[in-house]
Design an enzyme around this catalytic site. Sequence first.
Site, PDB file in Angstrom:
ATOM      1  N   GLY A  64       2.240   1.738   7.571  1.00 41.99           N
ATOM      2  CA  GLY A  64       1.880   3.144   7.733  1.00 41.99           C
ATOM      3  C   GLY A  64       3.046   4.100   7.846  1.00 41.99           C
ATOM      4  O   GLY A  64       2.908   5.182   8.420  1.00 41.99           O
ATOM      5  N   ASN A  72       4.212   5.840   5.422  1.00 41.03           N
ATOM      6  CA  ASN A  72       3.783   7.045   4.683  1.00 41.03           C
ATOM      7  C   ASN A  72       2.784   7.851   5.499  1.00 41.03           C
ATOM      8  O   ASN A  72       2.831   9.088   5.510  1.00 41.03           O
ATOM      9  CB  ASN A  72       3.194   6.662   3.319  1.00 41.03           C
ATOM     10  CG  ASN A  72       4.275   6.387   2.291  1.00 41.03           C
ATOM     11  OD1 ASN A  72       4.898   7.305   1.774  1.00 41.03           O
ATOM     12  ND2 ASN A  72       4.534   5.109   2.027  1.00 41.03           N
ATOM     13  N   LYS A 106     -19.315  -4.335  -2.880  1.00 39.56           N
ATOM     14  CA  LYS A 106     -18.269  -3.309  -2.788  1.00 39.56           C
ATOM     15  C   LYS A 106     -18.898  -1.921  -2.620  1.00 39.56           C
ATOM     16  O   LYS A 106     -18.393  -1.082  -1.884  1.00 39.56           O
ATOM     17  CB  LYS A 106     -17.413  -3.355  -4.048  1.00 39.56           C
ATOM     18  CG  LYS A 106     -16.264  -2.384  -4.024  1.00 39.56           C
ATOM     19  CD  LYS A 106     -15.346  -2.578  -5.210  1.00 39.56           C
ATOM     20  CE  LYS A 106     -14.196  -1.605  -5.133  1.00 39.56           C
ATOM     21  NZ  LYS A 106     -12.902  -2.202  -5.060  1.00 39.56           N
ATOM     22  N   MET A 150      -4.459  -1.291   0.034  1.00 37.70           N
ATOM     23  CA  MET A 150      -4.304  -2.355  -0.947  1.00 37.70           C
ATOM     24  C   MET A 150      -5.645  -2.834  -1.511  1.00 37.70           C
ATOM     25  O   MET A 150      -5.893  -4.035  -1.616  1.00 37.70           O
ATOM     26  CB  MET A 150      -3.508  -3.510  -0.321  1.00 37.70           C
ATOM     27  CG  MET A 150      -2.136  -3.070   0.143  1.00 37.70           C
ATOM     28  SD  MET A 150      -1.210  -2.106  -1.078  1.00 37.70           S
ATOM     29  CE  MET A 150      -0.036  -3.307  -1.601  1.00 37.70           C
ATOM     30  N   ARG A 151      -6.507  -1.895  -1.878  1.00 34.90           N
ATOM     31  CA  ARG A 151      -7.771  -2.246  -2.539  1.00 34.90           C
ATOM     32  C   ARG A 151      -8.014  -1.269  -3.678  1.00 34.90           C
ATOM     33  O   ARG A 151      -7.607  -0.104  -3.610  1.00 34.90           O
ATOM     34  CB  ARG A 151      -8.947  -2.151  -1.562  1.00 34.90           C
ATOM     35  CG  ARG A 151      -8.916  -3.199  -0.469  1.00 34.90           C
ATOM     36  CD  ARG A 151     -10.164  -3.121   0.375  1.00 34.90           C
ATOM     37  NE  ARG A 151     -11.371  -3.412  -0.405  1.00 34.90           N
ATOM     38  CZ  ARG A 151     -11.848  -4.623  -0.633  1.00 34.90           C
ATOM     39  NH1 ARG A 151     -11.232  -5.682  -0.154  1.00 34.90           N
ATOM     40  NH2 ARG A 151     -12.950  -4.786  -1.338  1.00 34.90           N
ATOM     41  N   LEU A 152      -8.710  -1.784  -4.691  1.00 34.81           N
ATOM     42  CA  LEU A 152      -9.053  -0.923  -5.825  1.00 34.81           C
ATOM     43  C   LEU A 152     -10.213  -0.021  -5.413  1.00 34.81           C
ATOM     44  O   LEU A 152     -11.213  -0.503  -4.870  1.00 34.81           O
ATOM     45  CB  LEU A 152      -9.462  -1.830  -6.994  1.00 34.81           C
ATOM     46  CG  LEU A 152      -9.385  -1.263  -8.404  1.00 34.81           C
ATOM     47  CD1 LEU A 152      -7.978  -0.771  -8.730  1.00 34.81           C
ATOM     48  CD2 LEU A 152      -9.800  -2.349  -9.409  1.00 34.81           C
ATOM     49  N   HIS A 162       2.620   4.846  -5.450  1.00 37.97           N
ATOM     50  CA  HIS A 162       2.855   3.461  -5.892  1.00 37.97           C
ATOM     51  C   HIS A 162       4.363   3.240  -6.041  1.00 37.97           C
ATOM     52  O   HIS A 162       5.071   4.079  -6.612  1.00 37.97           O
ATOM     53  CB  HIS A 162       2.143   3.212  -7.232  1.00 37.97           C
ATOM     54  CG  HIS A 162       2.284   1.794  -7.686  1.00 37.97           C
ATOM     55  ND1 HIS A 162       1.550   0.771  -7.147  1.00 37.97           N
ATOM     56  CD2 HIS A 162       3.115   1.236  -8.594  1.00 37.97           C
ATOM     57  CE1 HIS A 162       1.909  -0.373  -7.722  1.00 37.97           C
ATOM     58  NE2 HIS A 162       2.862  -0.117  -8.606  1.00 37.97           N
TER      59      HIS A 162
HETATM   60  C1  GAR Z   1       4.284   1.862   0.000  1.00 40.56           C
HETATM   61  O1  GAR Z   1       5.515   1.486  -0.544  1.00 40.56           O
HETATM   62  C2  GAR Z   1       3.296   2.212  -1.094  1.00 40.56           C
HETATM   63  O2  GAR Z   1       3.888   2.791  -2.214  1.00 40.56           O
HETATM   64  C3  GAR Z   1       2.735   0.851  -1.422  1.00 40.56           C
HETATM   65  O3  GAR Z   1       2.568   0.239  -0.182  1.00 40.56           O
HETATM   66  C4  GAR Z   1       3.614   0.675   0.685  1.00 40.56           C
HETATM   67  C5  GAR Z   1       3.010   1.059   2.010  1.00 40.56           C
HETATM   68  O4  GAR Z   1       4.021   1.332   2.941  1.00 40.56           O
HETATM   69  N1  GAR Z   1       1.495   0.951  -2.146  1.00 40.56           N
HETATM   70  C6  GAR Z   1       1.135   0.093  -3.096  1.00 40.56           C
HETATM   71  O5  GAR Z   1       1.801  -0.881  -3.412  1.00 40.56           O
HETATM   72  C7  GAR Z   1      -0.176   0.430  -3.759  1.00 40.56           C
HETATM   73  N2  GAR Z   1      -0.373  -0.353  -4.920  1.00 40.56           N
HETATM   74  P1  GAR Z   1       3.666   2.043   4.312  1.00 40.56           P
HETATM   75  O6  GAR Z   1       2.519   1.241   4.942  1.00 40.56           O
HETATM   76  O7  GAR Z   1       4.923   1.918   5.133  1.00 40.56           O
HETATM   77  O8  GAR Z   1       3.275   3.453   4.040  1.00 40.56           O
END
Ligand code: GAR
Length: 190
Positions: free
Chosen positions: A15, A17, A68, A93-95, A112
């Site tokens: 988390g 981001n 789903k 991490m899910r579609l 991404h």
């Molecule tokens: C981030 O790097 C994001 O871009 C990636 O997961 C990480 C989460 O980091 N997302 C994907 O790979 C989506 N396909 P965080 O939990 O520290 O924000």
Amino acid sequence: MKQKMKIAIFASGSGSNFAAIEEACKKGELNAEIVLMVTNKPEAFVVERAEKASIPVAAILPKEFATKDAYEEAILHALRESGAEWLVLAGYMRLVGPVLLTAFPSHIVNIHPSLLPSFPGKDAVGQAVSHGVKVTGVTVHLVDEGMDTGQILAQCAVDVVDGDEDKTAEAIHAVEHGLYKDTLNKLFSQ
Ligand code: GAR
């Protein structure tokens, strides 16, 4: 000044981001309010971060639903109650499936850790390192029914550091936080 955009953050991991967006909202650097944090992983560190920031958490487990669609209907119910206008995926991490795509048309955004269309899906940084590329990056894009295929809104290149996944992931994270904030600001001011 426009009204603050009500956003729900979707996250499954650490988390960072989420924290960067929360901080930007608090400082007034992003004209938005996080009304809900949705996770499929109640044990993820992002839940602790959300609770500390007094953001309501909807921890909804896919395995508790037969389909789903039913899982996403449960999320949708929580989203409707929260008043969220935009869904902001930050390490979710899910579609995303048809229920949420139909309920929030062109209002779901994702970050991404690669220069899409290279290295979609899971472990994008690991994919980049094992292909031996020297430059990878970050993409912010609208979400459609595909795997990281929606309209690209912003990209930034990041060097692969010493062919090392952890160091490169750290460099990517540092770029992600600013790029996501700037891109969301542009989206919400349209
Ligand atoms: C981030 O790097 C994001 O871009 C990636 O997961 C990480 C989460 O980091 N997302 C994907 O790979 C989506 N396909 P965080 O939990 O520290 O924000």
